[in-house]
Design an enzyme around this catalytic site. Structure first.
Site, PDB file in Angstrom:
ATOM      1  N   ASP A 155       0.852  -1.213   0.000  1.00  0.00           N
ATOM      2  CA  ASP A 155       0.000   0.000   0.000  1.00  0.00           C
ATOM      3  C   ASP A 155       0.880   1.254   0.000  1.00  0.00           C
ATOM      4  OD1 ASP A 155      -3.077  -0.972   1.223  1.00  0.00           O
ATOM      5  OD2 ASP A 155      -1.377  -2.306   1.448  1.00  0.00           O
TER       6      ASP A 155
ATOM      7  N   GLU B 216      -5.155   7.061  -0.163  1.00  0.00           N
ATOM      8  CA  GLU B 216      -5.661   6.469   1.082  1.00  0.00           C
ATOM      9  C   GLU B 216      -4.662   6.498   2.250  1.00  0.00           C
ATOM     10  OE1 GLU B 216      -7.028   2.416   0.764  1.00  0.00           O
ATOM     11  OE2 GLU B 216      -7.367   2.286   2.924  1.00  0.00           O
TER      12      GLU B 216
ATOM     13  N   ASP C  25      -6.138   4.832  -4.902  1.00  0.00           N
ATOM     14  CA  ASP C  25      -6.196   3.772  -3.893  1.00  0.00           C
ATOM     15  C   ASP C  25      -5.039   2.842  -4.234  1.00  0.00           C
ATOM     16  OD1 ASP C  25      -6.731   1.791  -2.082  1.00  0.00           O
ATOM     17  OD2 ASP C  25      -8.899   1.832  -2.403  1.00  0.00           O
TER      18      ASP C  25
ATOM     19  N   VAL D  18      -3.673   0.149  -2.906  1.00  0.00           N
ATOM     20  CA  VAL D  18      -4.125  -1.249  -2.951  1.00  0.00           C
ATOM     21  C   VAL D  18      -5.562  -1.237  -2.468  1.00  0.00           C
ATOM     22  CG1 VAL D  18      -3.841  -3.608  -2.102  1.00  0.00           C
ATOM     23  CG2 VAL D  18      -1.823  -2.204  -2.517  1.00  0.00           C
ATOM     24  N   ASP D  19      -6.476  -1.479  -3.360  1.00  0.00           N
ATOM     25  CA  ASP D  19      -7.875  -1.582  -2.961  1.00  0.00           C
ATOM     26  C   ASP D  19      -8.169  -3.064  -2.758  1.00  0.00           C
ATOM     27  OD1 ASP D  19     -10.581  -0.699  -2.536  1.00  0.00           O
ATOM     28  OD2 ASP D  19     -11.046  -1.619  -4.464  1.00  0.00           O
TER      29      ASP D  19
ATOM     30  N   THR E 263      -7.203  -4.605   0.278  1.00  0.00           N
ATOM     31  CA  THR E 263      -5.968  -5.072   0.931  1.00  0.00           C
ATOM     32  C   THR E 263      -6.186  -6.452   1.559  1.00  0.00           C
ATOM     33  OG1 THR E 263      -5.426  -2.771   1.354  1.00  0.00           O
ATOM     34  CG2 THR E 263      -4.142  -4.381   2.552  1.00  0.00           C
TER      35      THR E 263
ATOM     36  N   SER F  40     -12.421  -5.921  -3.751  1.00  0.00           N
ATOM     37  CA  SER F  40     -11.883  -4.725  -4.435  1.00  0.00           C
ATOM     38  C   SER F  40     -12.663  -4.254  -5.646  1.00  0.00           C
ATOM     39  CB  SER F  40     -10.423  -4.954  -4.850  1.00  0.00           C
ATOM     40  OG  SER F  40     -10.359  -5.672  -6.065  1.00  0.00           O
TER      41      SER F  40
ATOM     42  N   LYS G  68     -14.475  -5.736  -9.015  1.00  0.00           N
ATOM     43  CA  LYS G  68     -15.917  -5.850  -9.319  1.00  0.00           C
ATOM     44  C   LYS G  68     -16.302  -4.865 -10.429  1.00  0.00           C
ATOM     45  CE  LYS G  68     -16.922  -5.451  -4.778  1.00  0.00           C
ATOM     46  NZ  LYS G  68     -15.712  -5.867  -4.064  1.00  0.00           N
TER      47      LYS G  68
ATOM     48  N   LYS H 211     -23.491  -2.463  -3.717  1.00  0.00           N
ATOM     49  CA  LYS H 211     -22.851  -2.360  -2.398  1.00  0.00           C
ATOM     50  C   LYS H 211     -23.737  -1.538  -1.477  1.00  0.00           C
ATOM     51  CE  LYS H 211     -18.763  -1.088   0.233  1.00  0.00           C
ATOM     52  NZ  LYS H 211     -17.472  -0.429   0.314  1.00  0.00           N
TER      53      LYS H 211
ATOM     54  N   ASP I 154     -12.248   4.646  -3.542  1.00  0.00           N
ATOM     55  CA  ASP I 154     -12.767   3.288  -3.719  1.00  0.00           C
ATOM     56  C   ASP I 154     -13.687   3.171  -4.933  1.00  0.00           C
ATOM     57  OD1 ASP I 154     -11.590   1.844  -1.621  1.00  0.00           O
ATOM     58  OD2 ASP I 154     -12.965   2.750  -0.172  1.00  0.00           O
TER      59      ASP I 154
HETATM   60  N1  LIG Z   1     -17.131  -1.091   7.174  1.00  0.00           N
HETATM   61  C1  LIG Z   1     -16.995  -0.892   5.869  1.00  0.00           C
HETATM   62  N2  LIG Z   1     -18.063  -0.808   5.098  1.00  0.00           N
HETATM   63  C2  LIG Z   1     -17.928  -0.619   3.801  1.00  0.00           C
HETATM   64  N3  LIG Z   1     -16.740  -0.514   3.158  1.00  0.00           N
HETATM   65  C3  LIG Z   1     -15.644  -0.591   3.892  1.00  0.00           C
HETATM   66  C4  LIG Z   1     -15.716  -0.785   5.268  1.00  0.00           C
HETATM   67  N4  LIG Z   1     -14.468  -0.818   5.731  1.00  0.00           N
HETATM   68  C5  LIG Z   1     -13.654  -0.638   4.670  1.00  0.00           C
HETATM   69  N5  LIG Z   1     -14.363  -0.483   3.561  1.00  0.00           N
HETATM   70  C6  LIG Z   1     -13.841  -0.217   2.225  1.00  0.00           C
HETATM   71  O1  LIG Z   1     -14.077  -1.256   1.368  1.00  0.00           O
HETATM   72  C7  LIG Z   1     -12.971  -1.419   0.511  1.00  0.00           C
HETATM   73  C8  LIG Z   1     -12.996  -2.814   0.048  1.00  0.00           C
HETATM   74  O2  LIG Z   1     -14.250  -2.974  -0.493  1.00  0.00           O
HETATM   75  P1  LIG Z   1     -14.644  -4.301  -1.148  1.00  0.00           P
HETATM   76  O3  LIG Z   1     -15.843  -4.079  -1.975  1.00  0.00           O
HETATM   77  O4  LIG Z   1     -13.461  -4.838  -1.852  1.00  0.00           O
HETATM   78  O5  LIG Z   1     -15.020  -5.225   0.072  1.00  0.00           O
HETATM   79  S1  LIG Z   1     -14.500  -6.670   0.346  1.00  0.00           S
HETATM   80  O6  LIG Z   1     -13.101  -6.583   0.739  1.00  0.00           O
HETATM   81  O7  LIG Z   1     -14.746  -7.477  -0.860  1.00  0.00           O
HETATM   82  O8  LIG Z   1     -15.346  -7.189   1.423  1.00  0.00           O
HETATM   83  C9  LIG Z   1     -11.806  -1.056   1.360  1.00  0.00           C
HETATM   84  O9  LIG Z   1     -10.758  -0.552   0.568  1.00  0.00           O
HETATM   85  P2  LIG Z   1      -9.214  -0.833   0.985  1.00  0.00           P
HETATM   86  O10 LIG Z   1      -9.007  -0.241   2.353  1.00  0.00           O
HETATM   87  O11 LIG Z   1      -8.490  -0.058  -0.087  1.00  0.00           O
HETATM   88  O12 LIG Z   1      -8.974  -2.305   0.926  1.00  0.00           O
HETATM   89  C10 LIG Z   1     -12.379   0.013   2.273  1.00  0.00           C
HETATM   90  O13 LIG Z   1     -12.150   1.294   1.789  1.00  0.00           O
HETATM   91 MG   LIG Z   2     -10.072   0.806  -1.204  1.00  0.00          MG
HETATM   92 MG   LIG Z   3      -6.599   0.688  -0.222  1.00  0.00          MG
HETATM   93 MG   LIG Z   4      -7.361   0.268   3.296  1.00  0.00          MG
END
Ligand SMILES: Nc1ncnc2c1ncn2[C@@H]1O[C@H](COP(=O)(O)OS(=O)(=O)O)[C@@H](OP(=O)(O)O)[C@H]1O
Ligand SMILES: [Mg+2]
Ligand SMILES: [Mg+2]
Ligand SMILES: [Mg+2]
Length: 451
Positions: free
Chosen positions: A122, A147, A214, A216-217, A219, A359, A362, A376, A388
């Site tokens: 990241d 981020e 972002d 690493v989306d 993570t 991530s 999708k 979502k 995101d």
């Molecule tokens: N509580 C909560 N509710 C909703 N969304 C949240 C929450 N916490 C985190 N995030 C954000 O979701 C990013 C990842 O989303 P995803 O759609 O990939 O979700 S998942 O990892 O498949 O479950 C993730 O991005 P990254 O931090 O870059 O991984 C977050 O920004």
């Molecule tokens: Mg993200």
């Molecule tokens: Mg990220």
């Molecule tokens: Mg993150």
């Protein structure tokens, strides 16, 4: 996109169709797209500079039934070119780090204050994208909102962690010439790396033009050896105008997406295939208003990292019958209500199992036509962040899809770090018909939901 020069093919035995356009000065400039009956050419785009090729010479070199397509070279070309290259570099960086992770996960994963994971990938990706953009435009001219911050990295107890980031950044920047970019004259030191990361301040999100990253989306997907994305967008006057999505574990071929048991399994399948399937990932990109989106395979060791890369135009799926459509959603229940989307799916008549993918992959799946719907619905207390979504939204829209909140309004990227005013959730669809059905179904079931 232009810039990359390759020799212009005069003998084209395999090409069966071309489209062309000619600049006012009777010169052919930009991206040459062709389709060919030869399997290895099918649907690919060759990026060439044809500035020296006059219309007359060019036309006489073509077969009668050939058509050549030259994409317009407007003001965003250089920005898109650099953004695509930076994301390619970031993808290779992440692939290297993820390979190391698979043997010793716990040592590399750190928790942020909100308990979400963060890794050297990241921080390192944020550093290299920030460095590349700043080199290209001058740091005083570039505003980046991303981020990660440097708080955890700057602590005295994080010396080893910072060393690992600096090493990863320098290894990656050493590869810059492979992508036609200039790397630093000497390795960056820790101060320069921290500076590159912290240059991406949230304050920039209120300007009229800024990048959103972002690094690493997903993570969580990354540390689990699964899907993740690198997402870079340019926002102008509150709207994404460029979007680049790097998907290092999402190859050009659709079927790999359905492997939800992690990267190891994908790798073992890939290595038993021909060189064609050694493309382990893809980079998608689009520019606002072009009505087109593109996908490139990741450069890989097996292909000797040859740049310029080929690109294929992508389009959303034409499926509008819910019974045939597939919807994507987050893997984690905590990030989106699986029970609410299951109810929606039932009421709209979606029959396929949901595709749960980490991530912004999708968004990539919808833009590529590998799935038709992304939904979502986070908890009411969660505010969606601009990084995101920005790149994914633009790429889907330019590939022919529709993205709104659950009230049918476009997402608002003009209010800073968060998507302020988001109505309930996010709905992305391949077409307007499916989109309307989902919106209606949300309205019908929202009041009885616990969201
Ligand atoms: N509580 C909560 N509710 C909703 N969304 C949240 C929450 N916490 C985190 N995030 C954000 O979701 C990013 C990842 O989303 P995803 O759609 O990939 O979700 S998942 O990892 O498949 O479950 C993730 O991005 P990254 O931090 O870059 O991984 C977050 O920004
Ligand atoms: Mg993200
Ligand atoms: Mg990220
Ligand atoms: Mg993150």
């Amino acid at each position: 996109m232009s810039c990359c020069t390759t020799s212009f093919p005069t003998k084209l035995p395999h090409i069966h169709s071309w489209k062309y356009d000619v600049s006012p000065k009777n010169q052919i400039l930009g991206t040459l797209s062709f389709t060919s009956k030869k399997k290895s050419h099918l649907g690919f785009t060759q990026t060439v500079s044809l500035a020296q090729c006059s219309r007359t010479n060019f036309l006489s070199a073509m077969d009668e039934d050939c058509k050549l397509e030259v994409s317009s070279t407007d003001g965003f070309s250089k920005e898109l070119e650099i953004a695509v290259r930076a994301v390619h570099m970031a993808c290779l960086l992440c692939q290297r780090v993820q390979e190391n992770f698979l043997s010793e996960i716990s040592e590399h994963v750190h928790s942020k204050e909100d308990k979400s994971p963060v890794t050297i990938a990241d921080w390192s990706v944020q550093a290299i994208v920030s460095w590349v953009l700043s080199e290209a435009y001058g740091s005083e001219n570039v505003s980046i909102v991303a981020e990660e911050d440097v708080e955890a990295l700057s602590k005295a107890s994080a010396v080893r962690l910072l060393e690992a980031v600096v090493k990863t950044v320098n290894e990656c920047l050493a590869d810059a010439p492979r992508f036609g970019l200039k790397g630093p004259a000497t390795d960056l030191d820790a101060k320069a790396v921290l500076e590159a990361i912290s240059r991406c301040s949230l304050a920039g999100a209120r300007g009229s033009k800024f990048w959103v990253l972002d690094p690493v989306d997903g993570t969580l997907g990354f540390v689990r050896g699964d899907q993740y994305a690198i997402a870079l967008a340019l926002i102008e006057d509150g709207e994404p105008v460029l979007g680049v999505l790097g998907c290092p574990n999402y190859p050009m071929k659709k079927e790999w997406l359905s492997y939800q048991n992690g990267y190891r399994r994908i790798l073992s399948r890939l290595t038993s295939h021909t060189s064609e399937s050694l493309d382990k990932g893809s980079v998608l990109y689009a520019r606002k208003g072009g009505g087109k989106a593109w996908m490139q395979p990741l450069l890989c060791r097996e292909n000797n990292f040859v740049w310029p890369n080929s690109a294929r135009e992508i389009r959303v799926s034409s499926i509008d019958n819910p019974a045939l459509a597939t919807f994507c959603e987050p893997v984690e229940k905590a990030n989106s209500s699986h029970s609410f989307t299951a109810g929606l799916a039932h009421s709209v008549g979606l029959r396929n199992q949901p595709l749960r993918v980490y991530s912004m992959v999708k968004y990539a799946a919808i833009a590529r036509g590998d799935a038709e719907i992304f939904m979502k619905f986070a908890r009411a207390c969660y505010k969606e962040k601009i990084w995101d979504h920005a790149a994914g939204v633009l790429i889907i829209e330019e590939a022919g899809g529709v993205v709104t909140d659950a009230g049918g309004h476009p997402l608002d990227f003009s209010k800073g770090e968060y998507l302020e005013g988001l109505d309930r959730g996010i709905i992305a669809c391949a077409g307007a018909k499916l989109h309307e059905k989902i919106i209606r179904a949300v309205d019908a079931s929202w009041n009885s939901s616990s969201l």
